[in-house]
Structures are given as C-alpha cells and as structure tokens.
Design a protein around this motif. Structure first.
Motif, PDB file in Angstrom:
ATOM      1  N   TRP A  68      34.034  56.285  33.552  1.00 22.60           N
ATOM      2  CA  TRP A  68      34.087  56.745  34.940  1.00 22.60           C
ATOM      3  C   TRP A  68      35.507  56.805  35.521  1.00 22.60           C
ATOM      4  N   LEU A  69      36.463  56.224  34.830  1.00 25.06           N
ATOM      5  CA  LEU A  69      37.833  56.240  35.354  1.00 25.06           C
ATOM      6  C   LEU A  69      38.794  57.040  34.485  1.00 25.06           C
ATOM      7  N   GLY A  70      38.461  57.217  33.215  1.00 25.29           N
ATOM      8  CA  GLY A  70      39.357  57.920  32.314  1.00 25.29           C
ATOM      9  C   GLY A  70      40.551  57.064  31.917  1.00 25.29           C
ATOM     10  N   ARG A  71      41.636  57.725  31.529  1.00 19.80           N
ATOM     11  CA  ARG A  71      42.832  57.027  31.075  1.00 19.80           C
ATOM     12  C   ARG A  71      43.831  56.827  32.225  1.00 19.80           C
ATOM     13  N   VAL A  72      44.773  55.940  31.977  1.00 20.30           N
ATOM     14  CA  VAL A  72      45.868  55.778  32.932  1.00 20.30           C
ATOM     15  C   VAL A  72      46.667  57.080  32.961  1.00 20.30           C
ATOM     16  N   PRO A  73      46.875  57.695  34.111  1.00 19.06           N
ATOM     17  CA  PRO A  73      47.631  58.953  34.185  1.00 19.06           C
ATOM     18  C   PRO A  73      49.061  58.771  33.677  1.00 19.06           C
ATOM     19  N   LEU A  74      49.550  59.783  32.986  1.00 18.12           N
ATOM     20  CA  LEU A  74      50.900  59.707  32.433  1.00 18.12           C
ATOM     21  C   LEU A  74      51.954  59.533  33.521  1.00 18.12           C
ATOM     22  N   ALA A 118      42.408  51.553  40.404  1.00 13.66           N
ATOM     23  CA  ALA A 118      41.870  52.152  39.186  1.00 13.66           C
ATOM     24  C   ALA A 118      42.662  51.706  37.965  1.00 13.66           C
ATOM     25  N   ARG A 119      43.980  51.644  38.115  1.00  8.05           N
ATOM     26  CA  ARG A 119      44.826  51.190  37.005  1.00  8.05           C
ATOM     27  C   ARG A 119      44.479  49.747  36.630  1.00  8.05           C
ATOM     28  N   ALA A 120      44.409  48.859  37.617  1.00 14.77           N
ATOM     29  CA  ALA A 120      44.105  47.456  37.355  1.00 14.77           C
ATOM     30  C   ALA A 120      42.707  47.292  36.762  1.00 14.77           C
ATOM     31  N   THR A 121      41.758  48.125  37.196  1.00 13.42           N
ATOM     32  CA  THR A 121      40.399  48.054  36.668  1.00 13.42           C
ATOM     33  C   THR A 121      40.370  48.416  35.187  1.00 13.42           C
ATOM     34  N   ARG A 122      41.144  49.425  34.798  1.00 10.13           N
ATOM     35  CA  ARG A 122      41.189  49.813  33.383  1.00 10.13           C
ATOM     36  C   ARG A 122      41.703  48.660  32.516  1.00 10.13           C
ATOM     37  N   PHE A 123      42.778  48.034  32.967  1.00  8.30           N
ATOM     38  CA  PHE A 123      43.323  46.910  32.217  1.00  8.30           C
ATOM     39  C   PHE A 123      42.291  45.787  32.099  1.00  8.30           C
ATOM     40  N   LEU A 124      41.677  45.444  33.225  1.00  5.67           N
ATOM     41  CA  LEU A 124      40.723  44.342  33.231  1.00  5.67           C
ATOM     42  C   LEU A 124      39.526  44.661  32.347  1.00  5.67           C
ATOM     43  N   PHE A 125      39.041  45.895  32.361  1.00  2.90           N
ATOM     44  CA  PHE A 125      37.881  46.277  31.556  1.00  2.90           C
ATOM     45  C   PHE A 125      38.138  46.011  30.074  1.00  2.90           C
ATOM     46  N   TRP A 126      39.284  46.450  29.586  1.00  6.75           N
ATOM     47  CA  TRP A 126      39.539  46.298  28.157  1.00  6.75           C
ATOM     48  C   TRP A 126      39.838  44.852  27.767  1.00  6.75           C
ATOM     49  N   VAL A 172      42.297  36.526  34.864  1.00  8.52           N
ATOM     50  CA  VAL A 172      42.751  36.085  36.192  1.00  8.52           C
ATOM     51  C   VAL A 172      43.752  37.082  36.760  1.00  8.52           C
ATOM     52  N   ARG A 173      44.647  37.605  35.922  1.00  3.70           N
ATOM     53  CA  ARG A 173      45.584  38.609  36.411  1.00  3.70           C
ATOM     54  C   ARG A 173      44.842  39.810  36.994  1.00  3.70           C
ATOM     55  N   GLY A 174      43.823  40.291  36.283  1.00  2.53           N
ATOM     56  CA  GLY A 174      43.065  41.438  36.769  1.00  2.53           C
ATOM     57  C   GLY A 174      42.344  41.152  38.068  1.00  2.53           C
ATOM     58  N   ILE A 175      41.762  39.976  38.182  1.00  2.28           N
ATOM     59  CA  ILE A 175      41.024  39.623  39.396  1.00  2.28           C
ATOM     60  C   ILE A 175      41.966  39.513  40.592  1.00  2.28           C
ATOM     61  N   VAL A 176      43.112  38.870  40.395  1.00  2.00           N
ATOM     62  CA  VAL A 176      44.085  38.724  41.491  1.00  2.00           C
ATOM     63  C   VAL A 176      44.580  40.095  41.930  1.00  2.00           C
ATOM     64  N   LEU A 177      44.900  40.959  40.974  1.00  3.35           N
ATOM     65  CA  LEU A 177      45.376  42.293  41.313  1.00  3.35           C
ATOM     66  C   LEU A 177      44.333  43.095  42.079  1.00  3.35           C
ATOM     67  N   LEU A 178      43.108  43.104  41.574  1.00  4.60           N
ATOM     68  CA  LEU A 178      42.056  43.876  42.236  1.00  4.60           C
ATOM     69  C   LEU A 178      41.791  43.364  43.641  1.00  4.60           C
ATOM     70  N   SER A 179      41.820  42.064  43.817  1.00  5.21           N
ATOM     71  CA  SER A 179      41.588  41.487  45.145  1.00  5.21           C
ATOM     72  C   SER A 179      42.681  41.913  46.116  1.00  5.21           C
ATOM     73  N   ALA A 180      43.947  41.825  45.666  1.00  5.13           N
ATOM     74  CA  ALA A 180      45.065  42.186  46.551  1.00  5.13           C
ATOM     75  C   ALA A 180      45.068  43.685  46.852  1.00  5.13           C
ATOM     76  N   LEU A 181      44.803  44.486  45.845  1.00  2.00           N
ATOM     77  CA  LEU A 181      44.815  45.945  46.048  1.00  2.00           C
ATOM     78  C   LEU A 181      43.629  46.412  46.885  1.00  2.00           C
ATOM     79  N   TYR A 182      42.504  45.723  46.774  1.00  2.00           N
ATOM     80  CA  TYR A 182      41.341  46.081  47.595  1.00  2.00           C
ATOM     81  C   TYR A 182      41.649  45.855  49.072  1.00  2.00           C
ATOM     82  N   ARG A 183      42.338  44.767  49.370  1.00  2.00           N
ATOM     83  CA  ARG A 183      42.698  44.498  50.760  1.00  2.00           C
ATOM     84  C   ARG A 183      43.676  45.535  51.284  1.00  2.00           C
ATOM     85  N   GLN A 184      44.509  46.077  50.388  1.00  2.00           N
ATOM     86  CA  GLN A 184      45.499  47.063  50.819  1.00  2.00           C
ATOM     87  C   GLN A 184      44.990  48.494  50.729  1.00  2.00           C
TER      88      GLN A 184
END
Length: 394
Positions: free
Chosen positions: A188-194, A139-147, A120-132
């Motif tokens: 397709w996204l790689g790692r979270v950038p340092l 990309a960061r939120a997608t990586r978290f949600l994927f794993w 749910v955290r990942g879905i809420v984040l992706l929804s809010a960030l998509y609107r913005q």
C-alpha cells in the motif's frame, strides 16, 4: 543543544552539516562494540565460529548505518531524534555485552537488543511525525518499521531455535540488507521515492568518514590491551608497532579523496552515494575488524610458526579493506585502480610462510600496504612523502 519539539523535525537542506556532539558519542559507543567483536573473533577456533561473529558484526553495523541515515533525514537537534540516538546507544551496549553469550548458546539478549533498537526507533519516529502531520515522512518511517518487524520475527525465532539459529539469523539479516537495497517496498505504500535519497547533504558523508576513522583506532586499541596483560618483550613491541603502521596506512588508503568522491557523487547522482555507502563501508569495516583481531593474536604470541587461520586474518584484513576501498571508488566514480589492486597480490603468497613467525608476516603485510600508498600512478603520485594527500590541482 536541544531545541525541543519544533515543527522542523525533517532536516532542512540548508541546515548545518556538522555532526552533533551526541552523534559523536553515539559513534564512540558503537566503536566500543566493534572492539568487543574484534576480541571475540580472535578468540574463535573454527571457521564456522568466525562466520557467526561476522554475522553479528553485520547486525551491529546495520544498526549504526540505519540510525545515521535517520539523523541525515531528520534533525539530530530535535528531542525525538536525540531519544532515538540514545536508544541506539543502549542497544549497542546490549549487543556488545551479549556477544560472548551468543557464541555460548544464549542469544536472546542480542536479538532483543537488535530488534528493540529498530522497532523503538520506528515507533518514536511515527509518533513524532503523526503529531506534526508530515505524511511523506510518516510513509518513509512506516516502510522502515514494516521491514524491521518482518526481520525482527526471524531474529527472535532464531534466538529460540537452538542450533538452527544461525541459518534463521542469516535470513533475517539478508532481509534487512536486501529490503534497504530495494528501497523498502511495502504493501500500500510502495518504495521509498528516489527524491528522498536525493535530499542527502554533506552530513552523511562526514558521518561515514568519522566512523571509519574511529573504527581504525581498534587496530591499535585491541593489541594494546593485549600487550598490557603480557610481558613487554622486543617481539611484542615490534608487533604493536606493526599494528600502528598498518593502522596509519589503512587510514591513508581510505582518506585519499574519499570526501571528494562523496561530494562528486552527491552533485552528479545525489542519491547514489546514500544507497551504496552502507554496503561498501561494511566491507571496509570487516577489514578493520579482521586486522584488529589478527594483532590481538600476534601480540599475544609474536614468535613461533604462524597457523593457517592466523595467516588468513593477518593477510585478509588489510586485503579486504583495500578491496572495500576499491569498491567504494568504483561505485562512485566507475574507475578501478588496477595497479594498486595488483600491489596487494604479493602478500597473497604469504600462506607459503606458515613457518615464519607472525610478527614477520605482519611486517611484510605492512610493507605491501606502504607500496600501495606510495606506488606511482602514471606520471604522478597520489601521495607526497610523509603520506600527505596530493592537492586537487597537483
């Protein structure tokens, strides 16, 4: 105060580093879950059952840690982030309430609470960030949600697998921890950038310190609840006083220059403290949990002989906490206080004290911690009389 859906969902680096009231409430809810875990650990009768409780503790801690990282990267005053905090609180209550059922064989509720919180955290984040239209944060939120989806499958499968669930859940939590250590490598996204870890402010360090201080309260809370259900005899009151002394000593061991270490690491290697804090503080938390569980047992029966399992809990809790604090300092500063580590060796001889009463064993452990706190270091002390930390220039 809620500011609504402004474009600034990602936290500004020059913004306030103070924890919000909702974040503090979030901490209190999770500390209640830890108290339930401590009580459950005290009730176990075998090492295998104790290991299963430790696994559940890791899941609860990881939920807090990842959610706190979310409020570090995103503005906790924004409604989507506040919704995430509320969802995490509901998940914590669900995990805490289902803990006794997990050890009894009904584990689906715990798995759903854990997986549901992260998904749910990942879905809420992706929804809010998509609107913005914020592609880097998306990309960061997608990586978290994927794993968390990958490990979530194993959590659900394990809950339905009967006696094999613990091996499956161990694999699932290992995926959660190792994927974070590897910076969530995603197709397709790689790692979270340092550089995203380098965005850390003083807010995250403050959050970890606040949570450890609240968690230390369980060391006195759990035995106090036990004493309230028992007779107020001299031995039980003495055990409670030992619990209070050990709680204060562990507090002193943790807070000594903890903020200074975090600030130094944040300025020299900004992303390092962010990446290692969840793991080093997990060790600290295990020490707190085991110490609280041991006092639940000791207050219930302070006299008589001390069983081997009780000895391990009484000695092991503070020892693990001290080693976690040493690990924390080493990873941030590269230094190991060997003299202070050696001060924890005498209590390891206490397994020879199986015929001693539990309250005496706890008193000796408290004395060992006092030596650790007051032990001179070179020509100076790290603390003054009264357990007050030295000033930076002293």
């Amino acid at each position: 105060m809620t500011t609504g859906g402004t474009p600034a969902l990602v936290r500004r680096l020059d913004g306030s580093t103070r924890a919000t009231l909702l974040e503090l409430l979030f901490d209190v809810v999770f500390v209640a879950a830890l108290a339930q875990t401590s009580k459950l650990l005290a009730d176990q009768t075998s090492w295998a059952q104790s290991a299963s409780v430790a696994l559940l503790l890791v899941a609860i801690w990881w939920t807090w840690s990842v959610t706190s990282t979310t409020t570090e990267f995103y503005d906790p005053q924004q409604r989507p982030i506040q919704a995430i905090l509320m969802v995490a609180m509901v998940g914590s209550v669900g995990m805490a309430a289902s803990l006794p059922m997990v050890t009894g064989g009904q584990s689906l509720a715990f798995a759903l609470a854990y997986v549901g919180t992260h998904v749910v955290r990942g879905i809420v984040l992706l929804s809010a960030l998509y609107r913005q239209q914020h592609p880097a944060a998306m990309a960061r939120a997608t990586r978290f949600l994927f794993w968390f989806l990958v490990s979530g499958v194993l959590w659900i499968v394990g809950a339905l697998a009967g006696t094999a669930r613990w091996w499956i859940w161990t694999t699932a939590i290992a995926i959660d921890l190792l994927s974070a250590a590897a910076r969530y490598p995603t197709p397709w996204l790689g790692r979270v950038p340092l550089e995203q870890y380098d965005r850390t402010t003083g807010h995250l360090g403050e959050r970890y310190q606040q949570f450890v201080i609240l968690a230390l309260g369980d060391i006195i809370l759990v035995p106090t609840l036990e004493l309230s259900r028992s007779d107020f005899d001299r031995s039980r009151v003495t055990a409670l006083l030992c619990a209070f002394a050990i709680m204060l000593l562990l507090w002193q061991i943790y807070v000594y220059r903890a903020g200074e270490l975090l600030e130094t690491a944040a300025s020299s290697e900004p992303g390092r403290s962010t990446r290692i804090a969840p793991y080093s503080h997990l060790v600290l938390l295990v020490g707190v949990l085991v110490t609280a569980a041991s006092f639940d047992l000791v207050v219930d029966r302070p006299t008589g002989t001390t069983p081997v399992r009780w000895l391990v809990l009484i000695i092991g809790g503070p020892l693990v906490f001290v080693l976690g604090r040493v690990l924390f300092a080493y990873l941030l500063s590269g230094r190991v206080p060997w003299v202070r580590v050696a001060s924890q060796l005498p209590p390891l001889l206490l397994p020879w004290a199986g015929r001693w009463p539990p309250v005496l064993v706890t008193a000796i452990v408290a004395l060992g911690l006092a030596v650790h706190v007051l032990l001179p270091r070179g020509q100076s002390r790290e603390t003054r009389r009264g357990l007050r930390p030295r000033g930076p220039a002293e």
